[in-house]
Design a protein around this motif. Structure first.
Motif, PDB file in Angstrom:
ATOM      1  N   VAL A 220      10.995  -5.992   7.042  1.00  0.00           N
ATOM      2  CA  VAL A 220      10.135  -6.690   7.598  1.00  0.00           C
ATOM      3  C   VAL A 220       8.828  -5.823   8.289  1.00  0.00           C
ATOM      4  O   VAL A 220       7.566  -6.238   8.019  1.00  0.00           O
ATOM      5  CB  VAL A 220      10.684  -7.217   8.853  1.00  0.00           C
ATOM      6  CG1 VAL A 220       9.715  -8.141   9.871  1.00  0.00           C
ATOM      7  CG2 VAL A 220      11.735  -8.417   8.355  1.00  0.00           C
ATOM      8  N   GLU A 221       8.976  -4.781   8.710  1.00  0.00           N
ATOM      9  CA  GLU A 221       7.846  -3.831   9.201  1.00  0.00           C
ATOM     10  C   GLU A 221       6.864  -3.356   7.983  1.00  0.00           C
ATOM     11  O   GLU A 221       5.621  -3.392   8.104  1.00  0.00           O
ATOM     12  CB  GLU A 221       8.407  -2.506   9.846  1.00  0.00           C
ATOM     13  CG  GLU A 221       8.880  -2.911  11.413  1.00  0.00           C
ATOM     14  CD  GLU A 221       9.611  -1.805  11.852  1.00  0.00           C
ATOM     15  OE1 GLU A 221       9.484  -0.626  11.514  1.00  0.00           O
ATOM     16  OE2 GLU A 221      10.268  -1.892  13.004  1.00  0.00           O
ATOM     17  N   THR A 222       7.663  -3.099   7.017  1.00  0.00           N
ATOM     18  CA  THR A 222       6.888  -2.635   5.608  1.00  0.00           C
ATOM     19  C   THR A 222       5.877  -3.857   5.280  1.00  0.00           C
ATOM     20  O   THR A 222       4.591  -3.440   5.055  1.00  0.00           O
ATOM     21  CB  THR A 222       7.650  -2.364   4.614  1.00  0.00           C
ATOM     22  OG1 THR A 222       8.807  -1.423   4.973  1.00  0.00           O
ATOM     23  CG2 THR A 222       6.929  -1.726   3.326  1.00  0.00           C
TER      24      THR A 222
ATOM     25  N   VAL B  17      13.409   2.045   2.459  1.00  0.00           N
ATOM     26  CA  VAL B  17      12.244   1.887   3.552  1.00  0.00           C
ATOM     27  C   VAL B  17      13.024   1.483   4.758  1.00  0.00           C
ATOM     28  O   VAL B  17      14.363   1.064   4.750  1.00  0.00           O
ATOM     29  CB  VAL B  17      11.217   0.696   3.324  1.00  0.00           C
ATOM     30  CG1 VAL B  17      10.325   0.842   2.033  1.00  0.00           C
ATOM     31  CG2 VAL B  17      12.135  -0.614   3.117  1.00  0.00           C
ATOM     32  N   GLU B  18      12.487   1.985   5.960  1.00  0.00           N
ATOM     33  CA  GLU B  18      13.306   1.818   7.271  1.00  0.00           C
ATOM     34  C   GLU B  18      13.606   0.189   7.471  1.00  0.00           C
ATOM     35  O   GLU B  18      14.779  -0.118   7.639  1.00  0.00           O
ATOM     36  CB  GLU B  18      12.466   2.374   8.292  1.00  0.00           C
ATOM     37  CG  GLU B  18      13.067   2.397   9.693  1.00  0.00           C
ATOM     38  CD  GLU B  18      13.959   3.511   9.794  1.00  0.00           C
ATOM     39  OE1 GLU B  18      14.950   3.199  10.879  1.00  0.00           O
ATOM     40  OE2 GLU B  18      14.187   4.410   8.968  1.00  0.00           O
TER      41      GLU B  18
ATOM     42  N   CYS C 191       5.455  -8.832 -14.198  1.00  0.00           N
ATOM     43  CA  CYS C 191       5.046  -9.716 -13.758  1.00  0.00           C
ATOM     44  C   CYS C 191       3.774  -9.366 -12.590  1.00  0.00           C
ATOM     45  O   CYS C 191       3.081 -10.072 -11.902  1.00  0.00           O
ATOM     46  CB  CYS C 191       6.040 -10.305 -12.865  1.00  0.00           C
ATOM     47  SG  CYS C 191       7.555 -10.767 -13.846  1.00  0.00           S
ATOM     48  N   GLY C 192       3.602  -7.901 -12.676  1.00  0.00           N
ATOM     49  CA  GLY C 192       2.362  -7.553 -11.888  1.00  0.00           C
ATOM     50  C   GLY C 192       2.607  -7.579 -10.314  1.00  0.00           C
ATOM     51  O   GLY C 192       1.788  -7.657  -9.482  1.00  0.00           O
ATOM     52  N   ALA C 193       3.854  -7.412  -9.919  1.00  0.00           N
ATOM     53  CA  ALA C 193       4.347  -7.495  -8.552  1.00  0.00           C
ATOM     54  C   ALA C 193       3.937  -5.979  -7.969  1.00  0.00           C
ATOM     55  O   ALA C 193       4.164  -5.083  -8.542  1.00  0.00           O
ATOM     56  CB  ALA C 193       5.716  -7.891  -8.297  1.00  0.00           C
ATOM     57  N   VAL C 194       3.842  -5.852  -6.561  1.00  0.00           N
ATOM     58  CA  VAL C 194       3.675  -4.579  -5.718  1.00  0.00           C
ATOM     59  C   VAL C 194       5.427  -4.511  -5.186  1.00  0.00           C
ATOM     60  O   VAL C 194       5.769  -5.385  -4.600  1.00  0.00           O
ATOM     61  CB  VAL C 194       3.009  -4.655  -4.711  1.00  0.00           C
ATOM     62  CG1 VAL C 194       2.843  -3.316  -3.888  1.00  0.00           C
ATOM     63  CG2 VAL C 194       1.448  -4.991  -5.256  1.00  0.00           C
ATOM     64  N   THR C 195       5.910  -3.718  -5.560  1.00  0.00           N
ATOM     65  CA  THR C 195       7.396  -3.436  -5.339  1.00  0.00           C
ATOM     66  C   THR C 195       8.059  -2.764  -4.131  1.00  0.00           C
ATOM     67  O   THR C 195       7.145  -1.758  -3.573  1.00  0.00           O
ATOM     68  CB  THR C 195       8.210  -3.141  -6.626  1.00  0.00           C
ATOM     69  OG1 THR C 195       7.747  -1.514  -6.759  1.00  0.00           O
ATOM     70  CG2 THR C 195       7.955  -4.024  -7.630  1.00  0.00           C
ATOM     71  N   ILE C 196       9.006  -3.215  -3.500  1.00  0.00           N
ATOM     72  CA  ILE C 196       9.728  -2.539  -2.352  1.00  0.00           C
ATOM     73  C   ILE C 196      10.881  -2.376  -2.542  1.00  0.00           C
ATOM     74  O   ILE C 196      11.782  -3.313  -2.783  1.00  0.00           O
ATOM     75  CB  ILE C 196       9.381  -3.239  -1.082  1.00  0.00           C
ATOM     76  CG1 ILE C 196       7.793  -3.478  -0.951  1.00  0.00           C
ATOM     77  CG2 ILE C 196      10.196  -2.690   0.384  1.00  0.00           C
ATOM     78  CD1 ILE C 196       7.393  -4.562   0.522  1.00  0.00           C
ATOM     79  N   ASN C 197      11.509  -0.910  -2.634  1.00  0.00           N
ATOM     80  CA  ASN C 197      12.840  -0.883  -2.693  1.00  0.00           C
ATOM     81  C   ASN C 197      13.488  -0.787  -1.231  1.00  0.00           C
ATOM     82  O   ASN C 197      13.053   0.305  -0.466  1.00  0.00           O
ATOM     83  CB  ASN C 197      13.168   0.499  -3.613  1.00  0.00           C
ATOM     84  CG  ASN C 197      14.652   0.677  -3.658  1.00  0.00           C
ATOM     85  OD1 ASN C 197      15.473   0.331  -2.767  1.00  0.00           O
ATOM     86  ND2 ASN C 197      14.924   1.474  -4.679  1.00  0.00           N
TER      87      ASN C 197
END
Lengths: 357, 390
Positions: free
Chosen positions: B244-246, B240-241, B230-236
């Motif tokens: 929301v901040e990321t 991450v801390e 799908c071409g997403a930029v992913t966040i696990n």
């Protein structure tokens, strides 16, 4: 409909005061004695005795809360009081006993029928006695104090047994409120996405009503403004009544009532109004049925409240389904009586063809 | 016939049940060829949605061949190949006329139940508890389809079951998630949940002109699918801390223009907040866990839109209403109005713009439905979507 009502001459009225009750509180609050209904059975209740049981339960409730508070706030002092030498080891247990005491106390004070909490106190006493026996068996403990505590628990225990006995014998059980002799009335409104003329015309022909008023078997027009309604076939009853159209203002209002000698007294009133924004017709219906008292009345009342509180209320939704979609909408579970898994029925269902659309 | 029956919490059985019948003159009977297990079925499997009866037939994503039609169904005939939308809608009431099919006013015969819980009743749904009508579902050999003149869409030959099956629910649901977010070219979008609906929401957001889509999940294989397919930029979010901040950092301090929740009431997060939510849910103090919605609201830019397509059942705890109000957020939500989107999405499948079959990781025979539920709920073997073949 659940609220307490007083009946002038209801079922087997034996003279004197009768109370239809939701809880037993009102009985104890008023009157000097008398008959209690609630489960459909009339019984004599000795009110002075019931009040004594209540007083005793209240006293025990406050005692429980006081003792429990002390056990939680000062577990070591309480341990030493009952003769435990090594009080520091038992603070957790003592606090747990305190929580139990307070729970039982609150129950006794708050529950209008605290029989269960009184029984719980008896069980708690047994537990305390078992712990005291252990205290007595441990050599280093203070035997004198432990024996004194045991005597106190036995004393309170006897009061607990008495309280639970008295409460259970004087509490009227209210399981099936007596509904006969009541008026059933329902008010609902629904918006039907059809022109007001069409909605009014459908309702004005009372012979259409059994299509959505599922408690009716049949309506037959008998004259210009009279009709004969019948119900109860599914329950093995046959109830009939004559209805007179009282008011009919085209596209605005219909009202009717029973006339002549009927098994029941019924009133109905339906208002029609165009819904704002061209959304069809707002329909406001109120129906009421007054059924007679006695055994006959009870059976008749069942016709109108097979599923209590739901049946008549849902009928306006069925009316909407018929007007908008052409027929009553059915699901696998809804075609059965009562709760049923969402599965097709095992027999072939033969619906009467009610479709005109 | 054989049907997948809910027999209790985490207990599915394929049992012999009576064949469906025509009850209404606008019904049809469909002989099912493919059916899928939906993420929202897992809420029933794990007994988070009340009002299930042992024996209820599951399943609301199904397709097959018409084998019988009621007298008033004029648009379908025996032999037609159809996909059936999961909300049951009459097409006649004011909600249907406004294309709010999942709010149909006539299709839930048990409307008194949800009226008490929710104020008003939503539409009936196949195989989705007695709260939504008590309709037998489609994880079975046959299903009765009410309002067959409104719901089922005919499928032209040449398209496979796998290509079109998801028109029944998850493809239009993902699309509606993006549609409700009013995405404009240049927008930055964040999608919580990389299950099949999340994947389709990401793909839809790009089709609507989003410049970048961030995808949030904790399963590496799901994030990989979101990146590669799908071409997403992913966040696990476990790495991450703070999500929301990321997101704030990644968007130059603004926050995403639109946030889409494709998670639902069994939302998972880490830390003490999750322990509290989970405990309250277990104690029945709250019905739904809403960690994803909370994050979506807090992350969204001022004046942005939060679009909720994850399924919720009841009441929630610690809902950040102050953030919504003071920052001019728009919240949009809904069960998908599938009938509204089906023809347009079928066209996109036909002309090759979307091929939704990429989410399928497991194909099982209907007889192994129980195993399918187990695999899906435990994310065994990188499970993304289970399709049952009949």
């Amino acid at each position: 409909m659940e609220t307490a009502t007083q009946q002038g001459d209801g079922v087997g009225s034996a003279g004197g005061e009768r109370y239809l009750t939701g809880t037993d509180k009102p009985i104890r609050a008023q009157g000097e004695g008398g008959r209690v209904t609630g489960d459909g059975v009339e019984r004599e209740v000795d009110l002075p005795r019931a009040r004594r049981a209540d007083k005793l339960a209240q006293g025990l409730g406050w005692f429980s809360i006081g003792l429990g508070t002390a056990q939680i706030l000062a577990p070591r002092a309480m341990s030493r009081l009952v003769g435990v030498k090594n009080a520091d080891h038992n603070t957790g247990l003592m606090r747990a006993l305190g929580v139990r005491e307070i729970a039982a106390g609150i129950g006794l004070l708050a529950d209008p029928k605290p029989t269960g909490f009184a029984v719980a106190r008896v069980a708690g006493d047994a537990m305390d006695l078992a712990l005291l026996v252990r205290t007595l068996a441990t050599p280093e403990n203070d035997k004198g104090r432990a024996l004194f505590a045991t005597a106190a628990v036995v004393g309170v225990g006897l009061l607990d047994v008495l309280a639970s006995e008295e409460l259970s014998t004087t509490a009227p059980k209210v399981t099936h409120p007596d509904r006969s002799g009541e008026a059933l009335s329902v008010k609902r409104s629904v918006t039907v996405s059809r022109p007001v003329e069409e909605v009014y015309a459908f309702w004005k022909d009372f012979e259409n009503l059994p299509r959505f008023m599922k408690h009716l078997d049949r309506v037959e027009n008998t004259g210009e403004s009279t009709s004969r309604w019948s119900a109860g076939a599914a329950q093995g009853e046959s109830v009939q009544w004559e209805v007179q159209l009282v008011e009919s203002q085209p596209n605005r209002l219909l009202s009717w009532k029973t006339i002549g000698i009927s098994d029941i007294t019924a009133h109905g009133r339906v208002e029609f109004a165009p819904a704002p924004g061209g959304r069809g017709t707002e329909v406001r219906a109120s129906l009421s049925y007054q059924v007679p008292g006695g055994a006959v009345g009870k059976r008749i009342a069942m016709i109108f409240r097979d599923v209590p509180g739901v049946k008549i209320e849902n009928e306006l939704n069925v009316f909407k389904q018929i007007m908008e979609t052409g027929e009553e909408v059915r699901s696998d579970a809804s075609i059965h009586k009562g709760p049923h898994p969402a599965q097709p029925p095992s027999d072939r269902v033969n619906f009467q063809d009610q479709t005109t659309a | 016939m054989k049907a997948t029956c809910w027999m209790g919490k985490k207990k599915m059985e394929v049992r012999d049940v009576p064949d469906p019948q025509i009850f209404n003159q606008r019904d049809c009977i469909v002989k099912i060829t493919s059916t899928a297990i939906c993420g929202s079925d897992l809420h029933l499997y794990n007994a988070f949605i009340p009002f299930m009866e042992p024996g209820d037939i599951m399943g609301h994503e199904f397709m097959g061949e018409v084998v019988d039609v009621g007298r008033n169904v004029k648009n379908l005939k025996v032999g037609d190949r159809v996909v059936v939308p999961f909300p049951i809608a009459c097409g006649n009431c004011n909600a249907c006329k406004a294309e709010l099919y999942s709010c149909c006013e006539n299709s839930n015969p048990n409307r008194a139940l949800p009226e008490k819980l929710m104020g008003h009743s939503p539409a009936g749904i196949f195989g989705y508890s007695h709260l939504t009508g008590g309709y037998a579902g489609g994880q079975a050999e046959y299903a009765r389809v009410p309002f067959a003149d409104v719901g089922p869409i005919k499928i032209p030959n040449g398209l496979t079951d796998d290509q079109v099956l998801f028109l029944s629910d998850i493809l239009p649901t993902g699309w509606m998630g993006a549609d409700m977010a009013s995405i404009k070219p240049g927008d930055v979008v964040a999608v919580w949940g990389c299950g099949p609906v999340g994947q389709f929401a990401i793909a839809s957001a790009y089709l609507m002109g989003a410049e970048r889509v961030y995808a949030i999940d904790r399963f590496p294989y799901r994030l990989q699918m979101a990146r590669e397919k799908c071409g997403a930029v992913t966040i696990n979010y476990e790495e991450v801390e703070s999500v929301v901040e990321t997101l704030t950092e990644l968007t130059g301090g603004r926050g995403p223009d639109a946030c889409i929740d494709a998670v639902g009431l069994e939302s998972h997060s880490h830390g003490i907040g999750h322990v509290m939510d989970r405990t309250k849910q277990a104690l029945k103090m709250t019905t739904d866990r809403i960690a994803a919605v909370r994050e979506a609201i807090m992350a969204c830019r001022n004046g942005g839109t939060v679009s909720i397509i994850g399924v919720y059942g009841g009441f929630v705890d610690k809902f950040p209403l102050g953030s919504v109000m003071n920052r001019s957020l728009t919240i949009r939500a809904g069960q998908c109005h599938v009938q509204k989107y089906m023809p347009m999405l079928l066209e996109k499948i036909e002309n090759g713009e979307i091929d939704p079959s990429f989410v399928i990781t497991h194909r099982l025979p209907l007889a192994e439905a129980a195993k399918g539920y187990e695999i899906f709920t435990n994310k065994v073997d990188n499970c993304e979507k289970v399709v049952l073949k009949v």
